[in-house]
Scaffold this motif. Sequence first.
Motif, PDB file in Angstrom:
ATOM      1  N   TYR A  93     -46.227  12.492 -51.250  1.00 17.18           N
ATOM      2  CA  TYR A  93     -46.864  14.001 -51.110  1.00 17.18           C
ATOM      3  C   TYR A  93     -48.402  14.265 -51.453  1.00 17.18           C
ATOM      4  CZ  TYR A  93     -46.868  18.967 -50.889  1.00 17.18           C
ATOM      5  OH  TYR A  93     -47.114  20.399 -50.699  1.00 17.18           O
ATOM      6  N   PRO A 117     -42.875  11.859 -54.671  1.00 10.54           N
ATOM      7  CA  PRO A 117     -44.120  12.886 -54.992  1.00 10.54           C
ATOM      8  C   PRO A 117     -45.388  12.433 -54.724  1.00 10.54           C
ATOM      9  CG  PRO A 117     -42.517  12.700 -56.929  1.00 10.54           C
ATOM     10  CD  PRO A 117     -42.038  11.930 -55.945  1.00 10.54           C
ATOM     11  N   LYS A 165     -47.963  24.300 -57.519  1.00 14.49           N
ATOM     12  CA  LYS A 165     -46.541  24.010 -56.998  1.00 14.49           C
ATOM     13  C   LYS A 165     -45.956  22.765 -57.744  1.00 14.49           C
ATOM     14  CE  LYS A 165     -49.205  22.865 -53.032  1.00 14.49           C
ATOM     15  NZ  LYS A 165     -49.360  23.062 -51.589  1.00 14.49           N
ATOM     16  N   TRP A 166     -46.519  22.206 -58.963  1.00 14.72           N
ATOM     17  CA  TRP A 166     -46.148  21.061 -59.419  1.00 14.72           C
ATOM     18  C   TRP A 166     -44.498  20.893 -59.776  1.00 14.72           C
ATOM     19  CZ3 TRP A 166     -47.774  16.714 -59.462  1.00 14.72           C
ATOM     20  CH2 TRP A 166     -47.487  15.555 -60.265  1.00 14.72           C
ATOM     21  N   SER A 167     -43.642  21.943 -59.890  1.00 17.82           N
ATOM     22  CA  SER A 167     -42.265  21.841 -60.165  1.00 17.82           C
ATOM     23  C   SER A 167     -41.605  21.365 -58.897  1.00 17.82           C
ATOM     24  CB  SER A 167     -41.650  22.975 -60.604  1.00 17.82           C
ATOM     25  OG  SER A 167     -42.048  24.213 -59.810  1.00 17.82           O
ATOM     26  N   ARG A 168     -42.170  21.697 -57.782  1.00 17.58           N
ATOM     27  CA  ARG A 168     -41.785  21.495 -56.430  1.00 17.58           C
ATOM     28  C   ARG A 168     -42.166  20.179 -55.879  1.00 17.58           C
ATOM     29  NH1 ARG A 168     -43.483  26.316 -52.493  1.00 17.58           N
ATOM     30  NH2 ARG A 168     -45.418  25.850 -53.709  1.00 17.58           N
ATOM     31  N   ILE A 169     -43.201  19.641 -56.272  1.00 14.05           N
ATOM     32  CA  ILE A 169     -43.869  18.278 -56.032  1.00 14.05           C
ATOM     33  C   ILE A 169     -42.897  17.435 -56.602  1.00 14.05           C
ATOM     34  CG2 ILE A 169     -45.775  16.875 -56.184  1.00 14.05           C
ATOM     35  CD1 ILE A 169     -47.495  19.065 -55.688  1.00 14.05           C
ATOM     36  N   GLN A 170     -42.659  17.677 -58.211  1.00 13.77           N
ATOM     37  CA  GLN A 170     -41.841  16.779 -58.925  1.00 13.77           C
ATOM     38  C   GLN A 170     -40.370  16.491 -58.358  1.00 13.77           C
ATOM     39  OE1 GLN A 170     -42.589  18.118 -62.995  1.00 13.77           O
ATOM     40  NE2 GLN A 170     -43.172  16.265 -63.409  1.00 13.77           N
ATOM     41  N   ALA A 171     -39.951  17.526 -57.709  1.00 11.48           N
ATOM     42  CA  ALA A 171     -38.435  17.720 -57.282  1.00 11.48           C
ATOM     43  C   ALA A 171     -38.324  16.947 -55.995  1.00 11.48           C
ATOM     44  CB  ALA A 171     -37.996  19.137 -57.016  1.00 11.48           C
ATOM     45  N   LEU A 172     -39.454  16.380 -55.270  1.00  5.99           N
ATOM     46  CA  LEU A 172     -39.543  15.459 -53.915  1.00  5.99           C
ATOM     47  C   LEU A 172     -39.135  14.241 -54.319  1.00  5.99           C
ATOM     48  CD1 LEU A 172     -42.808  16.650 -52.494  1.00  5.99           C
ATOM     49  CD2 LEU A 172     -40.533  17.547 -51.645  1.00  5.99           C
ATOM     50  N   CYS A 174     -52.136  21.161 -56.753  1.00  4.26           N
ATOM     51  CA  CYS A 174     -50.649  20.744 -57.174  1.00  4.26           C
ATOM     52  C   CYS A 174     -50.430  21.680 -58.394  1.00  4.26           C
ATOM     53  CB  CYS A 174     -51.068  19.141 -57.695  1.00  4.26           C
ATOM     54  SG  CYS A 174     -51.255  18.235 -56.344  1.00  4.26           S
TER      55      CYS A 174
END
Length: 157
Positions: free
Chosen positions: A49, A46, A36-43, A33
Amino acid sequence: MAWKGPQLMRLAQMLLRDEHQAQDVVQDVLAACVAKWSRIQALEDPSAYLNRMLVNAVSTSRRRPWRREHTADPADLPEQTLGDPAGPHAERARMLALLQRLPDKQRMAVVLRIYEDLPDAEIADLMNCSMVTVRSNVHRGLATLRRLLAEEDPHRA
């Protein structure tokens, strides 16, 4: 989003038969994680995910032969007495031991439904199967748990 490590650890321990293996899987998921944490937070969700990543990691860990060699046989686990002063801790350990006796798919479905309180659609997505399969696995898993409880203590179950 609050840090989800303890929830992931609890879920991993229920899905796997070995606490140390659960720790390894959660560590692998959290390490993955980071990049790619910035992408996960934008989901939108999260948490879902991260749950999916954990379930996938559990499935992957089961395919590794060096991991399978170290699983404990539930019959080798120590007996828990009903009068144990640890109370809820002993009951939790007893239930974890019973869950470990279920087949993988049934255990996964029961844990996600009962302990994580996820709906069938989300469980089906996490397990990559249909909702009918989820319901079937939950039904069979709970029936097996009832039978195991009745065998342990016919008067209690």
